[in-house]
Design an enzyme around this catalytic site. Structure first.
Site, mmCIF file in Angstrom:
data_model
loop_
_atom_site.group_PDB
_atom_site.id
_atom_site.type_symbol
_atom_site.label_atom_id
_atom_site.label_comp_id
_atom_site.label_asym_id
_atom_site.label_seq_id
_atom_site.Cartn_x
_atom_site.Cartn_y
_atom_site.Cartn_z
ATOM 1 C CD GLN A 26 19.591 10.247 0.006
ATOM 2 O OE1 GLN A 26 18.803 11.166 -0.191
ATOM 3 N NE2 GLN A 26 19.184 9.052 0.385
ATOM 4 C CG HIS A 46 35.110 10.556 5.552
ATOM 5 N ND1 HIS A 46 35.397 11.737 4.907
ATOM 6 C CD2 HIS A 46 34.622 9.724 4.587
ATOM 7 C CE1 HIS A 46 35.113 11.623 3.627
ATOM 8 N NE2 HIS A 46 34.631 10.415 3.408
ATOM 9 C CG ASP A 59 34.190 9.264 0.334
ATOM 10 O OD1 ASP A 59 33.481 10.013 1.037
ATOM 11 O OD2 ASP A 59 35.257 8.746 0.746
ATOM 12 N NE ARG A 84 12.606 17.539 -3.167
ATOM 13 C CZ ARG A 84 12.733 16.792 -2.079
ATOM 14 N NH1 ARG A 84 12.346 15.523 -2.095
ATOM 15 N NH2 ARG A 84 13.226 17.275 -0.972
ATOM 16 C CG HIS A 129 17.865 16.055 0.801
ATOM 17 N ND1 HIS A 129 16.727 15.863 0.035
ATOM 18 C CD2 HIS A 129 17.967 14.947 1.574
ATOM 19 C CE1 HIS A 129 16.185 14.685 0.332
ATOM 20 N NE2 HIS A 129 16.922 14.102 1.256
ATOM 21 C CG ASN A 173 14.173 16.372 2.181
ATOM 22 O OD1 ASN A 173 13.113 16.196 1.583
ATOM 23 N ND2 ASN A 173 14.787 15.389 2.834
ATOM 24 C CD GLU A 174 12.067 13.330 4.869
ATOM 25 O OE1 GLU A 174 12.848 12.791 5.678
ATOM 26 O OE2 GLU A 174 11.355 12.676 4.100
ATOM 27 C CG ASN A 316 9.555 14.361 1.423
ATOM 28 O OD1 ASN A 316 9.158 14.988 0.440
ATOM 29 N ND2 ASN A 316 10.796 14.446 1.879
ATOM 30 C CE1 TYR A 318 9.986 7.191 0.670
ATOM 31 C CE2 TYR A 318 9.755 9.208 1.932
ATOM 32 C CZ TYR A 318 10.359 8.493 0.918
ATOM 33 O OH TYR A 318 11.326 9.077 0.154
ATOM 34 C CD GLU A 383 12.189 12.458 -0.247
ATOM 35 O OE1 GLU A 383 12.076 11.489 0.539
ATOM 36 O OE2 GLU A 383 13.075 13.322 -0.132
HETATM 37 C C1 PNW Z 1 13.463 10.460 3.280
HETATM 38 N N1 PNW Z 1 10.462 7.825 8.347
HETATM 39 O O1 PNW Z 1 13.808 10.133 4.598
HETATM 40 C C2 PNW Z 1 14.607 11.319 2.754
HETATM 41 O O2 PNW Z 1 14.177 12.593 2.331
HETATM 42 C C3 PNW Z 1 15.428 10.662 1.700
HETATM 43 O O3 PNW Z 1 16.681 11.287 1.604
HETATM 44 C C4 PNW Z 1 15.531 9.188 1.991
HETATM 45 O O4 PNW Z 1 16.434 8.537 1.150
HETATM 46 C C5 PNW Z 1 14.133 8.611 1.825
HETATM 47 O O5 PNW Z 1 13.171 9.315 2.581
HETATM 48 C C6 PNW Z 1 14.061 7.132 2.181
HETATM 49 O O6 PNW Z 1 14.372 6.918 3.529
HETATM 50 C C7 PNW Z 1 12.918 9.537 5.475
HETATM 51 O O7 PNW Z 1 10.984 7.260 9.342
HETATM 52 C C8 PNW Z 1 13.457 8.989 6.617
HETATM 53 O O8 PNW Z 1 9.216 7.850 8.223
HETATM 54 C C9 PNW Z 1 12.644 8.420 7.570
HETATM 55 C C10 PNW Z 1 11.278 8.410 7.380
HETATM 56 C C11 PNW Z 1 10.725 8.969 6.230
HETATM 57 C C12 PNW Z 1 11.546 9.515 5.277
#
Ligand code: PNW
Length: 480
Positions: A26, A46, A59, A84, A129, A173-174, A316, A318, A383
């Site tokens: 990223q 690509h 890129d 991190r 990741h 990661n995830e 993580n 959100y 996260e």
């Molecule tokens: C994470 N959801 O992805 C990733 O670890 C990061 O690389 C990403 O940039 C960030 O969160 C923001 O998206 C997620 O659907 C993707 O709940 C999807 C979900 C949660 C986290």
């Protein structure tokens, strides 16, 4: 706590760690520089730019391959205690295997780590990741169980080269998110469409690979290096849509399929996949005519080998959903096996991401669910963050961080959850996977039209700097 004005409730515990996070694909760019090999995100962007909203790629991204010293300065300005970041497997091992180590790649991460330490910032490294070396995808990728061995070989190179200075490690990661790369041809790399089959095979390899790396650390590195090894798992809170027993059970299933799939084998006392996951996939598989379950089973020996292989749990977090019992997704698929219909409340605050609504109370509930389910393990929030479409006056992000951190502090002080650290996602705007550069998560803005990729602090960067400096939620953002 109604009567007592609780000043400490807004303060971070003395040993609590505050910082920020990013990921190699990223931010780094330098996609073909100095001997780096090709990975599955290079290939996807690509070969199939139409799968990325703005047809962009990583890129160049934030050009952190060249600008890492500036990145460290941004972290220093935040007062971050740790950073991190993730290591690009194909920058270290261009073909994915350990017979050929790319010294320029080792050198890049050595310089980044040394720059961090020289500025008093602790490195926290994610080994994977999502940027799998393409040659390993050519062998089938994560559904091929042999990758658990290759991942251990890669981890050995990382511990050997960086373990003298890196004390905080995350294997993956995830996995929940990147296993999606094997269930749909529409989005995540490698965009292989094998729902309810390839994604479970991937999960199976990843769990075992994680445990191999933990045992490797125990056997060869721990006594000397004295670090900690964990895994970063993502989970949304699931609030039962009604208090019916069906909907309550549906949200439990949601948790077991999405978090328990990975956390139960490692963090529960019994080990193995959650019973409800094994049972439902086996039952659906039988009804679909399969002789054996689409979910591979661990042998009793493997269950024991995997159980307890983490020093902390990275989370993580959100957003949240309402969940109710019902059929969702194609047959077969993980969604169909889970049997939960999820919806978001239109009243919940919006972000720039369709999946991300602002639900701070879900954070506290999730941390409590984890503490209860796994015996209150040390949890490191690896996260948490908010997306918008850009701009320096990012009041939505300021609100998101203050409200989520307030709920996290309630989980710590009022509920006794052992949360030990927090990383804001993300240090700077970056390549947001299939959304390209259209969704911004950064504390710092990056101008992607300028070849120098200048970074500018947003209001949220100033807020986070104030929080880290004062180690509390500023009074103007408090609820009482
Ligand atoms: C994470 N959801 O992805 C990733 O670890 C990061 O690389 C990403 O940039 C960030 O969160 C923001 O998206 C997620 O659907 C993707 O709940 C999807 C979900 C949660 C986290």
């Amino acid at each position: 706590h109604a009567e007592t004005s609780c000043d400490d409730c807004y303060k971070f515990p003395e040993l609590f760690m505050l910082g920020s996070s990013t990921a190699s694909y990223q931010i780094e760019g330098g996609w073909n520089e100095d001997g780096k090999g090709v990975n599955i995100w290079d290939t996807l962007t690509h070969d199939h730019p139409e799968l990325i909203d703005d047809k962009s790629n990583g890129d160049i991204a934030c050009d952190s391959y060249h600008k890492y010293k500036e990145d460290v300065q941004l972290l220093k300005d935040l007062g971050a205690q740790f950073y991190r970041f993730s290591i690009s497997w194909s920058r270290i091992l261009p073909n994915g295997r350990d017979n050929k180590v790319n010294l320029a790649g080792i050198d890049y991460y050595n310089r980044l780590i040394d720059e961090l330490l020289a500025n008093g910032i602790e490195p926290m490294v994610t080994m994977y990741h999502w940027d799998l070396p393409q040659p390993l995808q050519d062998l089938g990728g994560w559904p091929n169980f042999i990758l658990s061995e290759y991942f251990e070989d890669y981890a050995r190179v990382l511990f050997t080269n960086f373990g003298d200075r890196v004390k905080l490690w995350l294997t993956f990661n995830e996995p929940l998110t990147f296993m999606g790369g094997y269930s749909s041809d529409k989005d995540f790399a490698p965009a292989i469409k094998s729902p309810g089959i390839g994604d479970y095979l991937a999960a199976h390899t990843v769990i075992y690979a994680h445990s191999r790396v933990y045992h490797l650390y125990d056997q060869l590195f721990r006594t000397k290096q004295r670090g900690r090894v964990g895994i970063a798992l993502n989970i949304n809170w699931c609030e039962p849509a009604t208090n019916s027993s069906e909907d309550v059970a549906a949200c439990q299933r949601y948790h077991q399929f999405n978090l328990g799939m990975y956390a139960h084998p490692i963090f529960s006392t019994e080990g193995d996949y959650p019973a409800v996951v094994k049972d439902r996939i086996a039952r659906n598989s039988a009804a679909q005519g399969y002789t054996v379950s689409r979910l591979p089973l661990f042998t009793p020996k493997q269950v024991e080998y995997i159980r307890g292989t983490a020093d902390f749990l990275g989370v993580n977090f959100y957003t949240a959903y309402y969940g109710k019992a019902g059929e969702a997704g194609d047959s077969p698929s993980m969604a169909r096996d889970t049997g939960v219909i999820t919806i978001q409340d239109p009243a919940w605050g919006l972000s720039a991401s369709s999946w991300l609504r602002v639900v701070p109370w879900g954070f506290r509930k999730e941390l409590n669910w984890i503490a209860k389910e796994y015996g209150n393990p040390p949890v490191f929030v690896t996260e948490n963050g908010f997306s918008d479409h850009g701009g320096l006056n990012d009041t939505g992000r300021v609100h998101y961080y203050t409200s989520y951190l307030t709920e996290m502090l309630k989980a710590i002080h009022e509920d006794g959850c052992s949360v030990i650290g927090y990383a804001a996602w993300s240090l700077m705007d970056n390549f947001e996977w299939n959304r390209g550069y259209t969704e911004k998560f950064g504390l710092y803005a990056v101008d992607f039209d300028d070849p120098d990729r200048p970074r500018t602090p947003k209001e949220s960067a100033k807020l986070v700097a104030e929080i880290i400096r004062t180690r509390q939620i500023p009074e103007r953002f408090r609820e009482d």
